[in-house]
Design a protein around this motif. Structure first.
Motif, PDB file in Angstrom:
ATOM      1  N   LEU A 224       0.845  -1.181   0.000  1.00 50.01           N
ATOM      2  CA  LEU A 224       0.000   0.000   0.000  1.00 50.01           C
ATOM      3  C   LEU A 224       0.886   1.238   0.000  1.00 50.01           C
ATOM      4  CD1 LEU A 224      -2.919   1.118   0.320  1.00 50.01           C
ATOM      5  CD2 LEU A 224      -2.494   1.091   2.784  1.00 50.01           C
ATOM      6  N   VAL A 225       0.628   2.147  -0.933  1.00 45.31           N
ATOM      7  CA  VAL A 225       1.394   3.395  -1.006  1.00 45.31           C
ATOM      8  C   VAL A 225       0.871   4.317   0.094  1.00 45.31           C
ATOM      9  CG1 VAL A 225       2.025   5.356  -2.447  1.00 45.31           C
ATOM     10  CG2 VAL A 225       1.692   3.123  -3.492  1.00 45.31           C
ATOM     11  N   PRO A 226       1.742   4.771   1.006  1.00 47.45           N
ATOM     12  CA  PRO A 226       1.270   5.641   2.087  1.00 47.45           C
ATOM     13  C   PRO A 226       0.760   6.979   1.547  1.00 47.45           C
ATOM     14  CG  PRO A 226       3.662   5.395   2.177  1.00 47.45           C
ATOM     15  CD  PRO A 226       3.170   4.511   1.090  1.00 47.45           C
ATOM     16  N   PHE A 227      -0.230   7.526   2.221  1.00 46.95           N
ATOM     17  CA  PHE A 227      -0.787   8.812   1.831  1.00 46.95           C
ATOM     18  C   PHE A 227       0.264   9.899   2.006  1.00 46.95           C
ATOM     19  CE2 PHE A 227      -2.853  12.809   3.090  1.00 46.95           C
ATOM     20  CZ  PHE A 227      -3.530  13.067   1.909  1.00 46.95           C
ATOM     21  N   ALA A 228       0.419  10.711   0.990  1.00 41.27           N
ATOM     22  CA  ALA A 228       1.388  11.802   1.034  1.00 41.27           C
ATOM     23  C   ALA A 228       0.656  13.122   0.831  1.00 41.27           C
ATOM     24  CB  ALA A 228       2.442  11.607  -0.045  1.00 41.27           C
ATOM     25  N   ARG A 229       0.574  13.897   1.883  1.00 45.59           N
ATOM     26  CA  ARG A 229      -0.132  15.170   1.813  1.00 45.59           C
ATOM     27  C   ARG A 229       0.673  16.211   1.058  1.00 45.59           C
ATOM     28  NH1 ARG A 229      -0.284  19.659   5.076  1.00 45.59           N
ATOM     29  NH2 ARG A 229       1.191  18.687   6.482  1.00 45.59           N
ATOM     30  N   THR A 230       1.992  16.129   1.154  1.00 45.89           N
ATOM     31  CA  THR A 230       2.838  17.113   0.489  1.00 45.89           C
ATOM     32  C   THR A 230       3.616  16.471  -0.659  1.00 45.89           C
ATOM     33  OG1 THR A 230       4.722  16.712   1.929  1.00 45.89           O
ATOM     34  CG2 THR A 230       3.147  18.406   2.632  1.00 45.89           C
ATOM     35  N   GLN A 231       3.973  17.284  -1.623  1.00 45.10           N
ATOM     36  CA  GLN A 231       4.760  16.819  -2.762  1.00 45.10           C
ATOM     37  C   GLN A 231       6.144  16.348  -2.304  1.00 45.10           C
ATOM     38  OE1 GLN A 231       3.371  16.647  -5.710  1.00 45.10           O
ATOM     39  NE2 GLN A 231       5.116  15.991  -6.906  1.00 45.10           N
ATOM     40  N   CYS A 232       6.671  16.986  -1.284  1.00 48.43           N
ATOM     41  CA  CYS A 232       7.988  16.631  -0.754  1.00 48.43           C
ATOM     42  C   CYS A 232       7.972  15.199  -0.209  1.00 48.43           C
ATOM     43  CB  CYS A 232       8.391  17.624   0.332  1.00 48.43           C
ATOM     44  SG  CYS A 232      10.030  17.370   0.995  1.00 48.43           S
ATOM     45  N   TYR A 233       6.959  14.854   0.579  1.00 47.81           N
ATOM     46  CA  TYR A 233       6.868  13.495   1.123  1.00 47.81           C
ATOM     47  C   TYR A 233       6.515  12.490   0.026  1.00 47.81           C
ATOM     48  CZ  TYR A 233       5.542   9.443   3.852  1.00 47.81           C
ATOM     49  OH  TYR A 233       5.449   8.170   4.340  1.00 47.81           O
ATOM     50  N   GLN A 234       5.712  12.897  -0.934  1.00 46.15           N
ATOM     51  CA  GLN A 234       5.324  12.001  -2.018  1.00 46.15           C
ATOM     52  C   GLN A 234       6.546  11.526  -2.797  1.00 46.15           C
ATOM     53  OE1 GLN A 234       2.692  13.750  -4.872  1.00 46.15           O
ATOM     54  NE2 GLN A 234       2.193  11.817  -5.816  1.00 46.15           N
ATOM     55  N   ARG A 235       7.552  12.354  -2.921  1.00 47.15           N
ATOM     56  CA  ARG A 235       8.776  11.997  -3.649  1.00 47.15           C
ATOM     57  C   ARG A 235       9.881  11.490  -2.723  1.00 47.15           C
ATOM     58  NH1 ARG A 235       7.171  10.424  -8.113  1.00 47.15           N
ATOM     59  NH2 ARG A 235       5.782  11.892  -9.103  1.00 47.15           N
ATOM     60  N   SER A 236       9.542  11.182  -1.470  1.00 44.52           N
ATOM     61  CA  SER A 236      10.535  10.617  -0.560  1.00 44.52           C
ATOM     62  C   SER A 236      10.638   9.101  -0.811  1.00 44.52           C
ATOM     63  CB  SER A 236      10.173  10.914   0.892  1.00 44.52           C
ATOM     64  OG  SER A 236       8.987  10.251   1.247  1.00 44.52           O
ATOM     65  N   PHE A 237      11.507   8.436  -0.082  1.00 46.75           N
ATOM     66  CA  PHE A 237      11.864   7.056  -0.391  1.00 46.75           C
ATOM     67  C   PHE A 237      10.680   6.094  -0.429  1.00 46.75           C
ATOM     68  CE2 PHE A 237      13.180   2.770   0.825  1.00 46.75           C
ATOM     69  CZ  PHE A 237      14.021   2.484  -0.224  1.00 46.75           C
ATOM     70  N   PHE A 238       9.942   5.945   0.670  1.00 50.10           N
ATOM     71  CA  PHE A 238       8.916   4.910   0.724  1.00 50.10           C
ATOM     72  C   PHE A 238       7.759   5.127  -0.251  1.00 50.10           C
ATOM     73  CE2 PHE A 238      10.896   3.504   4.711  1.00 50.10           C
ATOM     74  CZ  PHE A 238      10.988   2.144   4.429  1.00 50.10           C
ATOM     75  N   PRO A 239       7.103   6.278  -0.275  1.00 52.17           N
ATOM     76  CA  PRO A 239       5.998   6.428  -1.233  1.00 52.17           C
ATOM     77  C   PRO A 239       6.433   6.268  -2.692  1.00 52.17           C
ATOM     78  CG  PRO A 239       5.885   8.159   0.409  1.00 52.17           C
ATOM     79  CD  PRO A 239       7.188   7.449   0.607  1.00 52.17           C
ATOM     80  N   ASP A 240       7.540   6.857  -3.050  1.00 51.41           N
ATOM     81  CA  ASP A 240       8.009   6.806  -4.431  1.00 51.41           C
ATOM     82  C   ASP A 240       8.466   5.393  -4.811  1.00 51.41           C
ATOM     83  OD1 ASP A 240       8.370   8.173  -6.849  1.00 51.41           O
ATOM     84  OD2 ASP A 240      10.509   8.407  -6.463  1.00 51.41           O
ATOM     85  N   THR A 241       9.216   4.749  -3.934  1.00 52.24           N
ATOM     86  CA  THR A 241       9.738   3.418  -4.225  1.00 52.24           C
ATOM     87  C   THR A 241       8.630   2.375  -4.262  1.00 52.24           C
ATOM     88  OG1 THR A 241      11.782   4.039  -3.126  1.00 52.24           O
ATOM     89  CG2 THR A 241      11.449   1.709  -3.536  1.00 52.24           C
ATOM     90  N   ILE A 242       7.664   2.454  -3.367  1.00 49.34           N
ATOM     91  CA  ILE A 242       6.555   1.506  -3.366  1.00 49.34           C
ATOM     92  C   ILE A 242       5.745   1.647  -4.650  1.00 49.34           C
ATOM     93  CG2 ILE A 242       4.377   0.913  -2.244  1.00 49.34           C
ATOM     94  CD1 ILE A 242       5.755   1.568   0.429  1.00 49.34           C
ATOM     95  N   LEU A 243       5.513   2.860  -5.081  1.00 50.56           N
ATOM     96  CA  LEU A 243       4.789   3.092  -6.329  1.00 50.56           C
ATOM     97  C   LEU A 243       5.540   2.464  -7.504  1.00 50.56           C
ATOM     98  CD1 LEU A 243       2.295   4.531  -7.511  1.00 50.56           C
ATOM     99  CD2 LEU A 243       3.771   6.498  -7.895  1.00 50.56           C
ATOM    100  N   LEU A 244       6.838   2.661  -7.566  1.00 51.44           N
ATOM    101  CA  LEU A 244       7.640   2.067  -8.643  1.00 51.44           C
ATOM    102  C   LEU A 244       7.672   0.544  -8.550  1.00 51.44           C
ATOM    103  CD1 LEU A 244      10.628   4.563  -8.707  1.00 51.44           C
ATOM    104  CD2 LEU A 244       8.835   4.317 -10.423  1.00 51.44           C
ATOM    105  N   ARG A 245       7.815   0.006  -7.342  1.00 49.70           N
ATOM    106  CA  ARG A 245       7.879  -1.447  -7.159  1.00 49.70           C
ATOM    107  C   ARG A 245       6.567  -2.105  -7.549  1.00 49.70           C
ATOM    108  NH1 ARG A 245       6.816  -5.507  -3.464  1.00 49.70           N
ATOM    109  NH2 ARG A 245       8.461  -7.036  -3.200  1.00 49.70           N
ATOM    110  N   ASN A 246       5.458  -1.481  -7.208  1.00 52.40           N
ATOM    111  CA  ASN A 246       4.155  -2.046  -7.547  1.00 52.40           C
ATOM    112  C   ASN A 246       3.923  -2.102  -9.058  1.00 52.40           C
ATOM    113  OD1 ASN A 246       3.551  -2.440  -4.877  1.00 52.40           O
ATOM    114  ND2 ASN A 246       2.201  -0.684  -4.703  1.00 52.40           N
ATOM    115  N   SER A 247       4.607  -1.254  -9.821  1.00 53.24           N
ATOM    116  CA  SER A 247       4.414  -1.232 -11.256  1.00 53.24           C
ATOM    117  C   SER A 247       5.329  -2.223 -11.998  1.00 53.24           C
ATOM    118  CB  SER A 247       4.637   0.175 -11.800  1.00 53.24           C
ATOM    119  OG  SER A 247       5.984   0.552 -11.652  1.00 53.24           O
TER     120      SER A 247
END
Length: 61
Positions: free
Chosen positions: A31-54
């Motif tokens: 599950l991709v964690p909710f990212a309220r800010t663009q800065c957190y959205q491009r941090s390690f876990f949200p960005d990497t999980i999104l890429l890994r899931n694809s």
């Protein structure tokens, strides 16, 4: 690094890694964690999980 974390090869707290079952893609998705800010959205876990899931199943395993 995500492979190592997901397979327990690194001692990183994985409390924010929640496995999900999906009918699309592969069965090893998180599950991709909710990212309220663009800065957190491009941090390690949200960005990497999104890429890994694809990735295709063969690349993940």
């Amino acid at each position: 690094m995500m492979y190592r974390i997901a397979n327990g090869l690194l001692e990183v707290p994985i409390s924010n890694l929640t496995a999900i079952s999906s009918t699309r893609g592969h069965g090893l998705q998180y599950l991709v964690p909710f990212a309220r800010t663009q800065c957190y959205q491009r941090s390690f876990f949200p960005d990497t999980i999104l890429l890994r899931n694809s990735l295709p199943q063969s690349a993940v395993s």
